[in-house]
Design a protein around this motif. Structure first.
Motif, short mmCIF file in Angstrom:
data_model
loop_
_atom_site.label_atom_id
_atom_site.label_comp_id
_atom_site.label_asym_id
_atom_site.label_seq_id
_atom_site.Cartn_x
_atom_site.Cartn_y
_atom_site.Cartn_z
N PRO A 147 -0.92 4.74 3.15
CA PRO A 147 0.38 4.05 3.01
C PRO A 147 0.33 2.91 1.99
O PRO A 147 1.28 2.71 1.23
CB PRO A 147 0.65 3.51 4.42
N GLN A 148 -0.77 2.16 2.00
CA GLN A 148 -0.90 1.03 1.05
C GLN A 148 -1.07 1.54 -0.39
O GLN A 148 -0.58 0.93 -1.33
CB GLN A 148 -2.08 0.13 1.44
N GLY A 152 2.25 2.39 -1.54
CA GLY A 152 3.00 1.16 -1.76
C GLY A 152 2.77 0.53 -3.11
O GLY A 152 3.56 -0.31 -3.56
N GLU A 194 5.52 2.72 1.15
CA GLU A 194 4.64 2.24 2.22
C GLU A 194 5.43 2.01 3.51
O GLU A 194 5.01 2.45 4.58
CB GLU A 194 3.96 0.93 1.79
N LYS A 242 -1.34 8.28 7.97
CA LYS A 242 -1.60 6.85 7.77
C LYS A 242 -3.08 6.46 7.82
O LYS A 242 -3.49 5.54 7.11
CB LYS A 242 -0.81 6.03 8.79
#
Length: 389
Positions: free
Chosen positions: A328-329, A332, A339, A373
């Motif tokens: 997710p990061q 992002g 994210e 995730k």
């Protein structure tokens, strides 16, 4: 019942938890080197944005054969490689830790970067003045290490004093009191490392809890160092210099494991103003190649940076993330919505795409994976992100 597998704790990285990390250039000849480094495009084709941010900061494209192959495969309209942000910082002299020369400017600039390219002069030239009067790279390296440690000692002593003042009433076993006691113990260990043990902070062993405290201190000797030894063109071409073995021995004794890369500013200055064909011809003629790609890659790696790719006919792009970044990061980095509304990533490795030749073949071989995730990104992953509305 089979025995439970021991869970190996993932090591926290020293340094600022960011994907936008910078490397600084202090010491002799660094401005000349910075000028060469910030002008060059390292042989990569020129149809992507290339920026000098201001006179003292430049984004240097990181050479990557994988990126080149992806561009050849997808033939995109735009191609954007990974970049290393490099900063030319104030020079250093003995006494910088107490403000001598441009000491305060130097140390504030070093505190603002995440790693150091330490340029070490190992050539004689009567026309190039040395701040200490004569060429002695071991002395120069000693000066920088000493000044950085002295500033860290001053900083840590002041911080520890403040901690102890607020910690005098610590007597309970509350979580807050225990955390403060642990912090004091860690800061005392840091002080012992740089005073009694005479080691740079990055060369000591730390637990993850301790690293959180060390990172909060933003210490100068916690930053990774890559030693760049500036040779005359003649010495660089023949791969011989009287100082090189001594410099290697000094690093092995004081900072074992730190990279050492010989190069020649005078050669790089000649090569950078040539066309690609002229540069290749000249490198064949002298039997030596530019060290800039190797230096850029070493600086990028020293900051624990890796990259993943997004690919398509519109754009092939390398995205810089820190080693250990979760999916997710990583998504992002492209856009915060990716994210915040992360669903999953469709991910294949560069190696699989290179082996099978096309995305369809990778998918048919069952090598295209859906990752959620918890997935930790690997260097060279190729990702397509799915996010909610």
């Amino acid at each position: 019942m089979p025995p439970k597998k021991a869970v190996v704790e993932k090591k926290t990285l020293l340094g600022r938890p960011s994907n936008n990390l910078k490397i600084g250039l202090p010491n002799v000849g660094k401005s000349s080197f910075f000028n060469v480094l910030s002008k060059t495009e390292l042989g990569i084709a020129r149809n992507y944005p290339y920026a000098t941010i201001d006179p003292e900061e430049a984004r240097i494209p990181v050479p990557d054969e994988r990126f080149e192959w992806l561009c050849q495969t997808y033939k995109p309209s735009a191609r954007i490689p990974a970049f290393l942000t490099c900063i030319d910082i104030a020079g250093l002299t003995a006494g910088a830790s107490t403000g001598a020369g441009l000491g305060n400017a130097f140390l504030s600039h070093v505190r603002a970067v995440d790693g150091i390219f330490q340029v070490v002069r190992a050539f004689d030239d009567s026309e190039v003045i040395h701040v200490e009067g004569e060429v002695n790279p071991l002395r120069d390296m000693e000066i920088i290490q000493t000044e950085l440690r002295l500033k860290d000692i001053e900083w840590v002593e002041k911080y520890l004093e403040g901690l102890k003042k607020t910690g005098r009433s610590l007597g309970s076993n509350s979580l807050a009191d225990r955390a403060r006691k642990e912090e004091i113990a860690t800061v005392e260990k840091v002080l012992k490392t740089i005073t009694v043990d005479e080691k740079d902070v990055r060369k000591a062993d730390w637990t993850n809890k301790e690293i959180d405290v060390v990172n909060n201190l933003q210490l100068l000797t916690a930053k990774p160092v890559t030693y760049l030894v500036n040779l005359s063109e003649k010495d660089y071409v023949r791969k011989k210099n009287k100082w090189l073995p001594k410099i290697k021995a000094w690093i092995d004794e004081h900072n074992p494991g730190d990279p050492l890369i010989p190069f020649s500013v005078s050669l790089e200055e000649r090569l950078v103003n040539m066309s690609e064909e002229e540069r290749e011809e000249e490198q064949k003629k002298i039997g030596a190649v530019s060290a800039l790609p190797k230096i850029t890659q070493a600086g990028y790696a020293s900051l624990d940076l890796i990259r993943y790719f997004t690919c398509g006919p519109v754009e092939v792009r390398a995205w810089t993330i820190r080693r250990g970044t979760k999916a997710p990061q990583a998504a992002g980095v492209i856009h915060s919505d990716f994210e915040n509304k992360f669903v999953c990533g469709e991910i294949m490795s560069y190696e699989d795409l290179h082996e099978y030749g096309s995305e369809a073949a990778v998918k048919a071989a069952g090598k295209l994976r859906q990752q959620g995730k918890p997935y930790e990104m690997a260097d060279g992953d190729i990702a397509y992100w799915k996010s909610g509305a």
